[in-house]
Design a protein around this motif. Structure first.
Motif, PDB file in Angstrom:
ATOM      1  N   UNK A 233      -8.525  -4.785  -1.256  1.00  0.00           N
ATOM      2  CA  UNK A 233      -9.608  -4.878  -0.264  1.00  0.00           C
ATOM      3  C   UNK A 233     -10.432  -6.135  -0.470  1.00  0.00           C
ATOM      4  N   UNK A 234     -10.709  -6.479  -1.708  1.00  0.00           N
ATOM      5  CA  UNK A 234     -11.526  -7.661  -1.987  1.00  0.00           C
ATOM      6  C   UNK A 234     -10.849  -8.922  -1.462  1.00  0.00           C
ATOM      7  N   UNK A 235      -9.539  -9.022  -1.692  1.00  0.00           N
ATOM      8  CA  UNK A 235      -8.809 -10.203  -1.217  1.00  0.00           C
ATOM      9  C   UNK A 235      -8.796 -10.244   0.305  1.00  0.00           C
TER      10      UNK A 235
ATOM     11  N   UNK B 224      -1.221 -12.937   2.275  1.00  0.00           N
ATOM     12  CA  UNK B 224       0.035 -12.795   1.542  1.00  0.00           C
ATOM     13  C   UNK B 224      -0.213 -12.458   0.079  1.00  0.00           C
ATOM     14  N   UNK B 225      -1.258 -13.031  -0.488  1.00  0.00           N
ATOM     15  CA  UNK B 225      -1.595 -12.720  -1.883  1.00  0.00           C
ATOM     16  C   UNK B 225      -1.980 -11.258  -2.042  1.00  0.00           C
TER      17      UNK B 225
ATOM     18  N   UNK C  13      -6.426 -18.680   4.965  1.00  0.00           N
ATOM     19  CA  UNK C  13      -6.575 -17.282   5.364  1.00  0.00           C
ATOM     20  C   UNK C  13      -5.246 -16.534   5.242  1.00  0.00           C
ATOM     21  N   UNK C  14      -4.170 -17.145   5.740  1.00  0.00           N
ATOM     22  CA  UNK C  14      -2.848 -16.516   5.653  1.00  0.00           C
ATOM     23  C   UNK C  14      -2.400 -16.392   4.196  1.00  0.00           C
ATOM     24  N   UNK C  15      -2.725 -17.381   3.382  1.00  0.00           N
ATOM     25  CA  UNK C  15      -2.409 -17.341   1.954  1.00  0.00           C
ATOM     26  C   UNK C  15      -3.060 -16.119   1.298  1.00  0.00           C
TER      27      UNK C  15
END
Length: 369
Positions: A158-160, A144-145, A139-141
């Protein structure tokens, strides 16, 4: 017209760098000399490490985490990371920092090697779908992405973040009582533009689990800042309220300094801005927090790094040096990480502190450790 713009830029540059190159009060100057000259300030004389040796991954030492990160990145094997998170208290600051570090390592790997980097995280999620540590890191990855690979407000962004939201909910189900998935959700809420009411609902889940969590308060503070979904006044109110309610020894007393930092103008034109009452009060609060905190508080390094930034800009050289001896070697913290080269940004401020300290009679012998 070009000459006019050049002159304006020159005036702004002098207004920013001028305070570093001279003392405005007392007549003591910082003179520029060639490296290696007899009068040159030498950071290595204080035991400080070279710029290229600064570790940009963490704000402070965590030997267990660094060892596991080295193993994971060298072997692309995830099991050591899983064991470390399983052994880390779920309601403390350390777990949040370790989740961030693993996610950041995977994100940077992917940036350096598109399509290949960070394969150990993908394998971890595929091989251990019920591992709460893997879900929290994933989730944190994704968060950050979103910020690293796309611009806020775009469809990709938004999708990410919507995918990150789903993973935070999964991580929360896998680890009831763990605040970390909800802390990550605070960043999702900021990016997706939650209303104040929606954000408060997420915040309530955080403080129910970890009411004194400094990392959570820093994540929430971003939402209330002027550049996101609040204002200078709302951010200050959030920070000062948390500081006032904090028990003795809590680093939440330093939160107002982070609120001030979030609203520092890009170009400071007021000569004594870093000596104003607002900045001085927040700085003193952070110094009090540092002095009263446990020496092993995992968030202590975060506060020290920000203090260095303010103390150097306020020409409080000796106080800056007292913070630097505790943090040098690790620069993975705000404000340095907001630069494209955190080690270089930190080193400039550190070297200015050394030069200012020596220009006012300090030396390696006079600096207590």
């Amino acid at each position: 017209m070009e000459i006019l713009w050049f002159l304006i830029a020159l005036v702004l540059l002098v207004s920013i760098l001028g305070p570093y190159l001279r003392r405005r009060r007392g007549g003591v100057g910082i003179r520029q000399v060639a490296p290696g000259a007899p009068d040159a300030a030498d950071p290595e004389a204080y035991g400080f490490v070279r710029q290229e040796e600064q570790d940009v991954r963490l704000p402070g030492a965590d030997d267990d985490l660094l060892h596991v990160l080295d193993v994971v990145q060298a072997t692309q094997e995830w099991r050591a990371a899983s064991r470390l998170l399983a052994e880390t208290d779920k309601d403390g600051e350390v777990r949040w920092q370790r989740v961030q570090a693993f996610a950041g390592a995977a994100s940077l790997e992917l940036q350096e090697k598109p399509g290949v980097g960070g394969s150990w995280l993908r394998a971890w999620r595929a091989d251990a779908p019920k591992d709460p540590g893997a879900a929290a890191v994933h989730a944190e990855f994704l968060v950050q992405q979103a910020w690293r690979s796309s611009s806020a407000g775009t469809d990709d962004f938004r999708i990410i973040l919507e995918e990150a939201l789903k993973v935070t909910e999964e991580a929360a189900l896998l680890a009831p009582g763990d605040p970390v998935p909800y802390i990550t959700q605070l960043a999702v809420a900021r990016g997706l533009g939650y209303s104040h009411e929606q954000f408060d609902q997420v915040w309530a889940k955080v403080i129910d689990r970890a009411p004194q969590h400094m990392g959570a308060h820093l994540a929430a503070l971003h939402y209330w800042c002027e550049k996101w979904h609040g204002s200078r006044e709302e951010a200050d109110h959030f920070a000062t309220t948390a500081a006032a309610r904090a028990p003795r020894g809590s680093l939440l007393a330093a939160l107002p300094l982070f609120a001030v930092y979030e609203h520092v103008p890009d170009v400071v034109l007021v000569q004594d801005f870093f000596r104003t009452a607002v900045v001085s009060k927040a700085t003193e609060g952070a110094l009090y927090a540092v002095h009263s905190a446990r020496p092993d508080d995992p968030m202590l390094a975060h506060v020290r790094h920000l203090l260095v930034w303010f103390l150097v800009r306020g020409e409080r050289w000796a106080e800056a040096m007292h913070q630097l001896v505790h943090i040098d070697g690790h620069v993975g913290a705000v404000p340095w990480t907001l630069s494209g080269d955190p080690a270089a940004e930190y080193t400039v401020f550190r070297n200015l502190a050394v030069a200012g300290y020596e220009a006012n009679g300090g030396s390696p012998v006079t600096l207590p450790r």
